[in-house]
Design a protein around this motif. Structure first.
Motif: not given
Length: 308
Positions: A257-277
């Motif tokens: 339940l860590y939210t700060k690591p970069f892989p978790v942040w990338l997975y939980q990226l709150p965006t619907t834009s495929g270009q940003v992901q």
């Protein structure tokens, strides 16, 4: 008759030079080398591998730079620094993972480098046993390791007033997740062990240590001024393996339940834009490639220094 024989070879060579269309003789040291039989298939395989690995990256970069009107735009990369996952932004997640990576690299090298020296110098018979022990993180999946950590934490939590509970709570804190670094040290042991072992096998450790000790050098001097310069490539490769493991590991940090690591942040990226992901993925890949180029530059510089 015998006196004219030395001039026969000269006359023949002269006649050969005078015949039109006859190629001049090539000295033995300047003969053209014919391409080897396996060089053509080798280049074909390398070309196909380059297309397989570089092709998707080029497609992803072109997708992130594509504008709605068909032009080129860097808006997707600008949104990376403006997008936040709750209270965590891109810079915070990246710095957070970099700190964990540095701690993991330092702890792993402090554990494995003296262990490897002892195995090569004092206890070569138990090297096989230690190698089998270092392979255990590859046998057990990371999810099993995380479940065990959670069970231990639940068992310690029954006595919240104990000092052990305070230590475990401190190690698992969100601001200083040392438990992640300790777990990543265990996962990195198989790779670091073999990287350092290959570096030590490439040099004569016993002779170097014995010569330095006979000259009056202490063990700290032998380690940092004699062995480490010879093991620079192995240490850099081991550090890169730890770094790649930390920047790409998702299971342990997400289950804890860590939210700060970069892989978790990338997975939980709150965006619907495929270009940003896709831009975030390309940026992380370029970061790893930059580190690879740095390692290659260090190794190339070392080779140039040796030649000089």
């Amino acid at each position: 008759m015998t006196s004219s024989q030395p001039f026969a070879g000269y006359a023949t060579s002269a006649a050969t030079d005078l015949v039109p269309g006859t190629p001049p003789p090539v000295p033995p040291g300047q003969r053209r080398r014919r391409p080897e039989a396996g060089s053509v298939p080798r280049w074909i395989i390398l070309t196909l591998a380059a297309i397989y690995f570089i092709g998707p990256l080029v497609a992803a970069v072109s997708f992130t730079l594509k504008d709605r009107h068909g032009g080129v735009s860097f808006s997707a990369y600008k949104q990376i620094f403006d997008t936040t996952n709750g209270q965590v932004d891109f810079q915070t997640a990246l710095v957070y993972s970099l700190k964990i990576a540095v701690i993991t690299i330092v702890v792993t090298l402090l554990l494995m480098l003296p262990t490897q020296l002892l195995l090569h110098l004092r206890f070569p018979r138990v090297r096989g046993l230690v190698e089998v022990i270092t392979l255990l993180p590859l046998v057990f999946p990371p999810i099993v390791l995380v479940v065990g950590v959670n069970d231990v934490y639940a068992w310690v939590g029954k006595d919240k007033g104990s000092s052990l509970y305070s230590i475990v709570t401190y190690l698992r804190g969100e601001s200083h997740p040392y438990v992640l670094s300790l777990l990543y040290v265990m996962l990195a042991m198989p790779f670091v062990f073999r990287s350092l072992d290959a570096g030590l096998r490439a040099i004569d450790v016993s002779t170097l240590v014995e010569a330095a000790r006979n000259l009056g050098a202490g063990w700290i001097t032998v380690l940092f001024r004699v062995l480490l310069p010879c093991l620079r490539t192995a240490v850099i490769n081991a550090s890169f393996l730890c770094f790649a493991l930390v920047m790409g590991e998702f299971t342990i940090s997400s289950v804890l339940l860590y939210t700060k690591p970069f892989p978790v942040w990338l997975y939980q990226l709150p965006t619907t834009s495929g270009q940003v992901q896709a831009a975030v993925s390309v940026f992380s890949l370029l970061l790893v490639e930059l580190l690879l180029l740095l390692i290659g530059a260090l190794n190339w510089r070392r080779a140039v220094d040796k030649k000089g």
